[in-house]
Write an enzyme that holds these catalytic residues in place. Structure first.
Site, mmCIF file in Angstrom:
data_model
loop_
_atom_site.group_PDB
_atom_site.id
_atom_site.type_symbol
_atom_site.label_atom_id
_atom_site.label_comp_id
_atom_site.label_asym_id
_atom_site.label_seq_id
_atom_site.Cartn_x
_atom_site.Cartn_y
_atom_site.Cartn_z
ATOM 1 N N GLY A 199 9.724 -17.886 -27.475
ATOM 2 C CA GLY A 199 9.429 -16.515 -27.114
ATOM 3 C C GLY A 199 8.641 -16.361 -25.838
ATOM 4 O O GLY A 199 8.193 -15.256 -25.526
ATOM 5 N N ASN A 246 9.727 -16.569 -22.743
ATOM 6 C CA ASN A 246 10.455 -15.724 -21.783
ATOM 7 C C ASN A 246 10.382 -14.262 -22.190
ATOM 8 O O ASN A 246 10.245 -13.377 -21.334
ATOM 9 C CB ASN A 246 11.910 -16.190 -21.674
ATOM 10 C CG ASN A 246 12.032 -17.550 -21.032
ATOM 11 O OD1 ASN A 246 11.415 -17.817 -20.007
ATOM 12 N ND2 ASN A 246 12.812 -18.429 -21.637
ATOM 13 N N MET A 269 20.834 -18.746 -28.184
ATOM 14 C CA MET A 269 21.685 -19.917 -28.330
ATOM 15 C C MET A 269 22.917 -19.614 -29.174
ATOM 16 O O MET A 269 23.142 -20.166 -30.245
ATOM 17 C CB MET A 269 20.873 -21.064 -28.962
ATOM 18 C CG MET A 269 19.638 -21.439 -28.166
ATOM 19 S SD MET A 269 20.013 -21.954 -26.470
ATOM 20 C CE MET A 269 20.829 -23.512 -26.785
ATOM 21 N N HIS A 270 23.722 -18.703 -28.675
ATOM 22 C CA HIS A 270 24.990 -18.369 -29.305
ATOM 23 C C HIS A 270 25.911 -17.855 -28.215
ATOM 24 O O HIS A 270 25.549 -16.917 -27.488
ATOM 25 C CB HIS A 270 24.803 -17.311 -30.400
ATOM 26 C CG HIS A 270 26.091 -16.759 -30.944
ATOM 27 N ND1 HIS A 270 26.825 -17.413 -31.918
ATOM 28 C CD2 HIS A 270 26.785 -15.622 -30.645
ATOM 29 C CE1 HIS A 270 27.896 -16.692 -32.196
ATOM 30 N NE2 HIS A 270 27.907 -15.611 -31.428
ATOM 31 N N LEU A 328 28.530 -15.733 -26.595
ATOM 32 C CA LEU A 328 28.990 -14.380 -26.889
ATOM 33 C C LEU A 328 30.470 -14.228 -26.532
ATOM 34 O O LEU A 328 30.874 -14.491 -25.405
ATOM 35 C CB LEU A 328 28.148 -13.364 -26.111
ATOM 36 C CG LEU A 328 26.666 -13.338 -26.505
ATOM 37 C CD1 LEU A 328 25.862 -12.558 -25.475
ATOM 38 C CD2 LEU A 328 26.492 -12.756 -27.899
ATOM 39 N N ASN A 375 21.618 -13.118 -18.492
ATOM 40 C CA ASN A 375 21.194 -14.321 -19.212
ATOM 41 C C ASN A 375 20.351 -15.202 -18.292
ATOM 42 O O ASN A 375 20.621 -15.319 -17.091
ATOM 43 C CB ASN A 375 22.414 -15.104 -19.690
ATOM 44 C CG ASN A 375 22.036 -16.392 -20.402
ATOM 45 O OD1 ASN A 375 21.308 -16.369 -21.392
ATOM 46 N ND2 ASN A 375 22.509 -17.529 -19.896
ATOM 47 N N HIS A 387 19.319 -19.009 -17.499
ATOM 48 C CA HIS A 387 19.845 -20.362 -17.737
ATOM 49 C C HIS A 387 19.072 -21.368 -16.888
ATOM 50 O O HIS A 387 18.889 -21.145 -15.679
ATOM 51 C CB HIS A 387 21.335 -20.422 -17.389
ATOM 52 C CG HIS A 387 21.956 -21.752 -17.666
ATOM 53 N ND1 HIS A 387 22.008 -22.307 -18.929
ATOM 54 C CD2 HIS A 387 22.528 -22.668 -16.836
ATOM 55 C CE1 HIS A 387 22.597 -23.488 -18.866
ATOM 56 N NE2 HIS A 387 22.925 -23.725 -17.611
ATOM 57 N N ASP A 438 27.751 -19.356 -18.928
ATOM 58 C CA ASP A 438 26.859 -19.540 -17.774
ATOM 59 C C ASP A 438 27.612 -19.508 -16.440
ATOM 60 O O ASP A 438 27.220 -20.178 -15.482
ATOM 61 C CB ASP A 438 26.075 -20.860 -17.898
ATOM 62 C CG ASP A 438 25.201 -20.888 -19.137
ATOM 63 O OD1 ASP A 438 24.622 -19.850 -19.472
ATOM 64 O OD2 ASP A 438 25.100 -21.955 -19.777
ATOM 65 N N GLU A 493 11.202 -20.302 -15.022
ATOM 66 C CA GLU A 493 11.961 -19.318 -15.791
ATOM 67 C C GLU A 493 11.186 -18.011 -15.941
ATOM 68 O O GLU A 493 11.771 -16.927 -15.870
ATOM 69 C CB GLU A 493 12.277 -19.871 -17.180
ATOM 70 C CG GLU A 493 13.368 -20.919 -17.210
ATOM 71 C CD GLU A 493 13.633 -21.413 -18.618
ATOM 72 O OE1 GLU A 493 14.798 -21.703 -18.931
ATOM 73 O OE2 GLU A 493 12.666 -21.516 -19.407
#
Length: 216
Positions: free
Chosen positions: A18, A20, A110-111, A113, A130, A132, A172, A201
């Site tokens: 958490g 980010n 982490m899925h 889409l 997103n 990355h 990505d 990040e």
């Protein structure tokens, strides 16, 4: 004009995730991200610490897990049906009661889409970005930091970085909005590189969110 309502998608681990999300929360509070508020945090992992961060800040949270969804929908009989149903339900969660100006931010989500998620949001003019931990077209997908470190050890690269990009069906591979490069130090461990990547990040996600907001 009402602020942009941000939905943040997270995964993460117990007690250590958490960050980010926290960077976005802090940037909104400090005025580094303007004209926006987080309206919802959705996680596919029940114990993701980002959920607690959101609750502590008074932000609504939702747990949306693929395995749990499968158990709730026995009429879906194969993996493809389950995934499509799960992604459509996720899109419905976001689109229901959404603010007129909306943004989805994947911050450690982490899925992968599918179009069953992406198409409804595109039709509703809701952009998705997103974060990355790699440079464009370098290490798409999982374990990007570890793969970059291994490539450095083999003498194939001298730098890595992070990017914030638009989300498309290819993993990505969407248009980059923010790119930040990082030289890999000869004597650093993979864990040390990972920590430096995470620090980068936190800067990139704030810049990427603000940039995305300006185009909504």
């Amino acid at each position: 004009m009402s602020p942009v309502g941000i939905t943040v998608l997270i995964s993460g681990n117990v007690g250590s995730s958490g960050t980010n999300l926290q960077a976005i929360m802090d940037a909104i509070k400090d005025g580094k991200i303007q004209d926006a508020e987080i309206v919802r945090v959705i996680s596919n992992r029940l114990k993701a610490f980002g959920l607690q961060r959101a609750r502590d800040a008074g932000i609504p949270t939702v747990y949306h897990n693929l395995k749990s969804f499968s158990k709730q929908h026995p009429e879906l009989t194969n993996d493809d049906q389950i995934r499509k149903g799960y992604d459509k339900a996720l899109a419905d969660l976001i689109l229901e009661h959404r603010p007129k100006r909306s943004l989805v931010v994947c911050a450690g989500w982490m899925h992968v889409l599918s179009l069953d998620f992406l198409d409804p949001l595109e039709r509703s003019s809701v952009p998705i970005i997103n974060l990355h931990p790699a440079l464009p077209n370098a290490f798409n997908g999982i374990d990007a930091i570890e793969r970059a470190y291994l490539a450095f050890q083999k003498g194939l690269i001298t730098k890595t970085g992070v990017m914030v990009h638009c989300v498309i069906s290819d993993v990505d591979a969407g248009k980059p909005l923010v790119i930040k490069e990082l030289d890999i130090a000869k004597d650093e461990t993979c864990a040390q590189l990972e920590q430096r990547i995470h620090s980068l990040e936190w800067l990139a996600i704030v810049e990427g969110v603000q940039l995305a907001i300006t185009s909504i």
